[in-house]
Design a protein around this motif. Structure first.
Motif, short mmCIF file in Angstrom:
data_model
loop_
_atom_site.label_atom_id
_atom_site.label_comp_id
_atom_site.label_asym_id
_atom_site.label_seq_id
_atom_site.Cartn_x
_atom_site.Cartn_y
_atom_site.Cartn_z
N PHE A 85 12.24 6.34 -5.71
CA PHE A 85 13.16 5.40 -5.09
C PHE A 85 12.48 4.66 -3.94
O PHE A 85 12.60 3.43 -3.82
CB PHE A 85 14.40 6.14 -4.56
N LEU A 86 11.72 5.39 -3.10
CA LEU A 86 11.01 4.76 -1.99
C LEU A 86 9.99 3.76 -2.51
O LEU A 86 9.84 2.66 -1.96
CB LEU A 86 10.29 5.82 -1.14
N GLY A 87 9.31 4.12 -3.60
CA GLY A 87 8.33 3.23 -4.18
C GLY A 87 8.95 1.93 -4.68
O GLY A 87 8.37 0.85 -4.51
N ILE A 88 10.12 2.03 -5.29
CA ILE A 88 10.81 0.84 -5.78
C ILE A 88 11.22 -0.06 -4.61
O ILE A 88 11.02 -1.28 -4.65
CB ILE A 88 12.05 1.23 -6.61
N SER A 141 -0.15 0.02 -11.49
CA SER A 141 0.42 -0.97 -12.41
C SER A 141 1.85 -1.32 -12.03
O SER A 141 2.25 -2.48 -12.06
CB SER A 141 0.37 -0.45 -13.85
N VAL A 142 2.64 -0.30 -11.65
CA VAL A 142 4.02 -0.55 -11.25
C VAL A 142 4.06 -1.31 -9.93
O VAL A 142 4.88 -2.21 -9.74
CB VAL A 142 4.80 0.78 -11.12
N ALA A 143 3.16 -0.97 -9.01
CA ALA A 143 3.09 -1.65 -7.71
C ALA A 143 2.80 -3.14 -7.89
O ALA A 143 3.39 -3.99 -7.23
CB ALA A 143 2.02 -1.00 -6.83
N VAL A 144 1.88 -3.46 -8.81
CA VAL A 144 1.53 -4.85 -9.07
C VAL A 144 2.72 -5.61 -9.63
O VAL A 144 3.00 -6.75 -9.25
CB VAL A 144 0.33 -4.95 -10.04
N ILE A 145 3.43 -4.97 -10.56
CA ILE A 145 4.60 -5.62 -11.17
C ILE A 145 5.66 -5.92 -10.12
O ILE A 145 6.22 -7.02 -10.07
CB ILE A 145 5.20 -4.73 -12.27
N LEU A 146 5.93 -4.95 -9.24
CA LEU A 146 6.93 -5.15 -8.19
C LEU A 146 6.47 -6.22 -7.20
O LEU A 146 7.28 -7.00 -6.70
CB LEU A 146 7.22 -3.83 -7.48
N LEU A 147 5.17 -6.27 -6.92
CA LEU A 147 4.64 -7.31 -6.03
C LEU A 147 4.91 -8.69 -6.60
O LEU A 147 5.30 -9.61 -5.87
CB LEU A 147 3.13 -7.11 -5.85
N TYR A 148 4.74 -8.84 -7.90
CA TYR A 148 4.91 -10.16 -8.50
C TYR A 148 6.35 -10.49 -8.89
O TYR A 148 6.60 -11.35 -9.73
CB TYR A 148 3.94 -10.33 -9.68
N THR A 149 7.26 -9.82 -8.21
CA THR A 149 8.64 -10.31 -8.19
C THR A 149 8.75 -11.43 -7.15
O THR A 149 9.80 -12.06 -7.03
CB THR A 149 9.64 -9.20 -7.83
N PHE A 175 0.81 -1.21 0.00
CA PHE A 175 0.00 0.00 0.00
C PHE A 175 0.85 1.27 0.00
O PHE A 175 0.43 2.30 -0.51
CB PHE A 175 -0.97 -0.01 1.18
N THR A 176 2.06 1.19 0.57
CA THR A 176 2.98 2.32 0.49
C THR A 176 3.40 2.55 -0.95
O THR A 176 3.48 3.68 -1.43
CB THR A 176 4.22 2.09 1.37
N THR A 177 3.67 1.46 -1.67
CA THR A 177 4.06 1.56 -3.07
C THR A 177 2.94 2.18 -3.90
O THR A 177 3.19 3.02 -4.77
CB THR A 177 4.40 0.16 -3.64
#
Length: 305
Positions: free
Chosen positions: A152-155, A97-105, A88-90
């Motif tokens: 950067f924080l989001g990543i 869309s970017v948050a979902v992609i990073l989640l599915y790492t 949720f911070t991301t």
């Protein structure tokens, strides 16, 4: 059938996770914050699990050793709570869309962590399947880097959400050495609820929580994409390698995308269709390679994966 049943259970649990947006959108309409919704989810889940445990699984409610609580701190706080906080911070930092992609790492994290801690093999097939699922998630999200507000924080928190998501599989594997799936699911959500109640102070919103529609959304959220989903996933995980379970579970974004299309009228583009097919293809690769290896082992012949 017995060989593929664990895969079906994992896929079923992940599919139920995919419909979580229905309940989240319902509660969001009543101005609950993201973390309050998470708290509602784990609290209702814990209550359901306690009732089910008392009625059906009283023996499974007992811990063999007090120190085993640390396993459920792993699945409950380091996974459930940490994952949601990061996710949720991301979302607040960057595009969803970017948050979902990073989640599915998360499958990549599971594959690496399983190799390090669970001594599972790291094969070319697994690496290829992980790459396929990540690429599929990128396409499903319909990402356009030119329009993305990346920080950067989001990543960092996005990768943290992937790690937290993966940790349930890792800690779950360790817990399964001593406990049944029900015991793990119960203490995961019980500890998560205990941790989130003082943080979110939900008792200050008790009047809204007693509204019939809110209550139904909360009950549905705690029961369907939570208790039932985690029980199915954990049951399948008991009989499957952690890395394979994580890859199979990436059918979740496919289901979530379908929900958006058919329930909320969201458009599904060509890239989203290709992404869904990539994810499903990766799941098939994992299953086919497993069956091929089992057939090979029965014939006493080595086949490189």
């Amino acid at each position: 059938m017995k060989k593929i049943l664990p895969y079906i259970m994992i896929a079923s649990g992940a599919s139920l996770w995919g419909i979580i947006a229905f309940f989240v959108k319902g509660l969001g309409a009543y101005d609950f914050t993201a973390m309050e919704i998470v708290a509602i989810r784990v609290i209702f889940a814990a209550v359901f699990l306690l009732i089910i445990g008392i009625v059906r699984y009283p023996k499974e409610m007992k811990l063999k050793e007090v120190k085993d609580v640390r396993l459920f701190v792993g699945t409950g706080i380091l996974s459930i709570v940490f994952f949601n906080f990061c996710y949720f911070t991301t979302i607040s930092q960057m595009n969803i869309s970017v948050a979902v992609i990073l989640l599915y790492t998360s499958p990549a994290f599971v594959t690496i962590l399983s190799f390090i801690f669970l001594k599972e093999s790291l094969t070319i097939t697994k690496i290829a399947a992980v790459a396929g699922t990540i690429l599929g998630c990128v396409l499903i999200a319909g990402i356009s880097m030119e329009d993305s507000n990346i920080t950067f924080l989001g990543i960092i928190t996005g990768l943290g959400s992937g790690l937290g998501y993966a940790l349930y599989t890792i800690f779950g594997k360790f817990a399964l050495k001593k406990y049944q799936p029900f015991t793990i699911t119960l203490y995961t959500f019980l500890i998560a609820a205990i941790a989130l109640i003082p943080v979110t102070r939900l008792w200050t919103r008790l009047e809204i929580l007693m509204d019939m529609k809110v209550l139904l959304y909360g009950i549905g959220l705690g029961l369907i994409p939570t208790v039932l989903a985690y029980f199915l996933y954990t049951w399948g995980l008991e009989k499957t390698e952690g890395s394979k379970a994580a890859i199979i579970a990436t059918v979740e974004p496919v289901v979530a995308t379908m929900l958006g299309v058919f329930l909320y009228g969201e458009r599904l583009g060509v890239f989203q269709v290709i992404g869904a097919l990539l994810i499903l293809g990766s799941v098939l690769i994992v299953n086919l390679s497993f069956r091929k290896r089992r057939l090979n082992e029965s014939g006493n012949t080595d086949i490189a994966q």
